[in-house]
Design a protein around this motif. Structure first.
Motif, PDB file in Angstrom:
ATOM      1  N   VAL A 123       0.835  -1.202   0.000  1.00  0.00           N
ATOM      2  CA  VAL A 123       0.000   0.000   0.000  1.00  0.00           C
ATOM      3  C   VAL A 123       0.870   1.254   0.000  1.00  0.00           C
ATOM      4  CG1 VAL A 123      -1.613   1.363   1.380  1.00  0.00           C
ATOM      5  CG2 VAL A 123      -2.006  -1.085   1.074  1.00  0.00           C
ATOM      6  N   LEU A 124       1.872   1.287   0.869  1.00  0.00           N
ATOM      7  CA  LEU A 124       2.723   2.465   0.982  1.00  0.00           C
ATOM      8  C   LEU A 124       3.642   2.610  -0.228  1.00  0.00           C
ATOM      9  CD1 LEU A 124       3.592   2.197   4.775  1.00  0.00           C
ATOM     10  CD2 LEU A 124       2.061   3.838   3.682  1.00  0.00           C
ATOM     11  N   ARG A 125       4.107   1.505  -0.767  1.00  0.00           N
ATOM     12  CA  ARG A 125       4.951   1.573  -1.970  1.00  0.00           C
ATOM     13  C   ARG A 125       4.170   2.191  -3.128  1.00  0.00           C
ATOM     14  NH1 ARG A 125       6.175  -1.599  -6.492  1.00  0.00           N
ATOM     15  NH2 ARG A 125       4.525  -3.057  -5.915  1.00  0.00           N
ATOM     16  N   GLY A 126       2.921   1.745  -3.294  1.00  0.00           N
ATOM     17  CA  GLY A 126       2.101   2.320  -4.352  1.00  0.00           C
ATOM     18  C   GLY A 126       1.807   3.794  -4.118  1.00  0.00           C
ATOM     19  N   ALA A 127       1.589   4.176  -2.848  1.00  0.00           N
ATOM     20  CA  ALA A 127       1.303   5.571  -2.539  1.00  0.00           C
ATOM     21  C   ALA A 127       2.517   6.455  -2.813  1.00  0.00           C
ATOM     22  CB  ALA A 127       0.873   5.705  -1.083  1.00  0.00           C
ATOM     23  N   ILE A 128       3.697   5.970  -2.471  1.00  0.00           N
ATOM     24  CA  ILE A 128       4.917   6.750  -2.724  1.00  0.00           C
ATOM     25  C   ILE A 128       5.143   6.925  -4.221  1.00  0.00           C
ATOM     26  CG2 ILE A 128       7.430   6.746  -2.494  1.00  0.00           C
ATOM     27  CD1 ILE A 128       7.054   5.314   0.196  1.00  0.00           C
ATOM     28  N   HIS A 161      -3.219   9.098  -1.048  1.00  0.00           N
ATOM     29  CA  HIS A 161      -3.228   7.840  -1.797  1.00  0.00           C
ATOM     30  C   HIS A 161      -3.178   6.632  -0.868  1.00  0.00           C
ATOM     31  CE1 HIS A 161      -2.566  10.103  -5.508  1.00  0.00           C
ATOM     32  NE2 HIS A 161      -1.564  10.736  -4.907  1.00  0.00           N
ATOM     33  N   ALA A 162      -2.554   6.792   0.298  1.00  0.00           N
ATOM     34  CA  ALA A 162      -2.342   5.653   1.186  1.00  0.00           C
ATOM     35  C   ALA A 162      -3.499   5.402   2.137  1.00  0.00           C
ATOM     36  CB  ALA A 162      -1.053   5.861   1.995  1.00  0.00           C
ATOM     37  N   ILE A 163      -4.216   6.459   2.519  1.00  0.00           N
ATOM     38  CA  ILE A 163      -5.226   6.321   3.576  1.00  0.00           C
ATOM     39  C   ILE A 163      -6.312   5.304   3.243  1.00  0.00           C
ATOM     40  CG2 ILE A 163      -7.104   7.550   4.734  1.00  0.00           C
ATOM     41  CD1 ILE A 163      -5.243   9.927   5.012  1.00  0.00           C
ATOM     42  N   PRO A 164      -6.878   5.277   2.029  1.00  0.00           N
ATOM     43  CA  PRO A 164      -7.916   4.266   1.766  1.00  0.00           C
ATOM     44  C   PRO A 164      -7.421   2.837   1.977  1.00  0.00           C
ATOM     45  CG  PRO A 164      -7.981   5.970   0.091  1.00  0.00           C
ATOM     46  CD  PRO A 164      -6.748   6.219   0.899  1.00  0.00           C
ATOM     47  N   ILE A 227      -9.764  11.792   9.313  1.00  0.00           N
ATOM     48  CA  ILE A 227      -8.353  11.798   8.920  1.00  0.00           C
ATOM     49  C   ILE A 227      -8.202  12.016   7.426  1.00  0.00           C
ATOM     50  CG2 ILE A 227      -6.267  10.382   8.780  1.00  0.00           C
ATOM     51  CD1 ILE A 227      -7.155   9.027  11.375  1.00  0.00           C
ATOM     52  N   GLU A 228      -9.046  11.353   6.645  1.00  0.00           N
ATOM     53  CA  GLU A 228      -8.940  11.481   5.191  1.00  0.00           C
ATOM     54  C   GLU A 228      -9.281  12.887   4.720  1.00  0.00           C
ATOM     55  OE1 GLU A 228     -10.082   8.894   1.219  1.00  0.00           O
ATOM     56  OE2 GLU A 228     -11.121   8.504   3.112  1.00  0.00           O
ATOM     57  N   ARG A 229     -10.320  13.487   5.308  1.00  0.00           N
ATOM     58  CA  ARG A 229     -10.657  14.858   4.922  1.00  0.00           C
ATOM     59  C   ARG A 229      -9.531  15.818   5.270  1.00  0.00           C
ATOM     60  NH1 ARG A 229     -15.770  13.200   6.760  1.00  0.00           N
ATOM     61  NH2 ARG A 229     -15.378  14.077   8.832  1.00  0.00           N
TER      62      ARG A 229
END
Length: 239
Positions: A123-128, A161-164, A227-229
């Motif tokens: 998840v974090l790799r994709g977000a980065i 990008h990572a939160i969901p 948090i997302e907002r």
């Protein structure tokens, strides 16, 4: 039919089982929080290792994420709980130390954390990778240090990008705690089964356990939404 409507069985004090259920529920939350935090820590290290590490480190991390995501979580829990404890005691024996009795809470946190770590890594790799390269290059052109680029550019830009994905992992962690019932840890599912078996009020107790899991999910969704907002303030979707 009496067992279906005997609400006194949910009383917090004996002979009711409500207090036992709440204690098991708190144990489930403790394991979920600890395992999620450990998994997030492993995920951060794994994501940066996959993106910026050497070939050996990247290969090891690829093996870790592939194996954990391929093997059913119940099998991983049994393997890490029993085989991991046995391996640790054997290693301690080799260096002349006595065996240790690992608490169920610590073992549960470790097991859930290892499983969560593999998914958090991806998840974090994709977000980065979703952070526009131009933003990072511009920060470097201004003379920012790698640590400042990470703190001021990469982390704020990757969070939306990572939160969901991380939110889904938290909800999965809360449900994965139920699997620890197979190793005898007194979390919500195990104490619910014990209460239902002792009173034969299966419908009542498993509905009560389901209601507690649902309440945790609803509260989690509210917190995640806030948090997302907050993370998306000023965020512009790239097209």
């Amino acid at each position: 039919m009496d067992s279906f409507v005997n609400w006194s069985l949910l009383a917090l004090s004996a002979p009711g089982w409500g207090g036992v259920l709440l204690q098991g529920f708190l144990h489930s939350i403790e394991i979920a929080l600890g395992g999620y935090a450990l998994g997030l820590l492993l995920g951060v290290g794994g994501a940066f290792g996959k993106l910026y590490g050497g070939p050996v480190l990247r290969d090891l991390l690829e093996c870790y994420t592939t194996v954990v995501r391929a093997v059913p979580e119940l099998v991983l829990i049994l393997l890490l709980y029993y085989a991991g404890t046995d391996l640790l005691n054997q290693l301690l024996g080799l260096v002349g130390l006595g065996t240790v009795d690992i608490s169920g809470l610590m073992a549960g946190v470790f097991v859930i954390g290892v499983v969560q770590g593999a998914y958090s890594t991806e998840v974090l790799r994709g977000a980065i990778k979703a952070v526009p390269a131009g933003q990072i290059e511009a920060a470097r052109a201004y003379g920012m240090s790698p640590a400042k680029v990470l703190r001021r550019i990469t982390l704020p830009a990757m969070l939306p990008h990572a939160i969901p994905g991380l939110a889904n992992l938290w909800l999965i962690a809360t449900k994965d705690t139920a699997l620890l019932a197979v190793v005898g840890f007194a979390e919500l599912t195990l104490v619910t089964r014990q209460a239902a078996g002792a009173t034969k009020a299966y419908f009542l107790f498993f509905c009560a356990a389901g209601a507690l899991y649902l309440a945790l999910t609803l509260v989690s969704n509210l917190v995640i939404g806030v948090i997302e907002r907050h993370a998306r303030q000023g965020f512009v979707e790239q097209r």
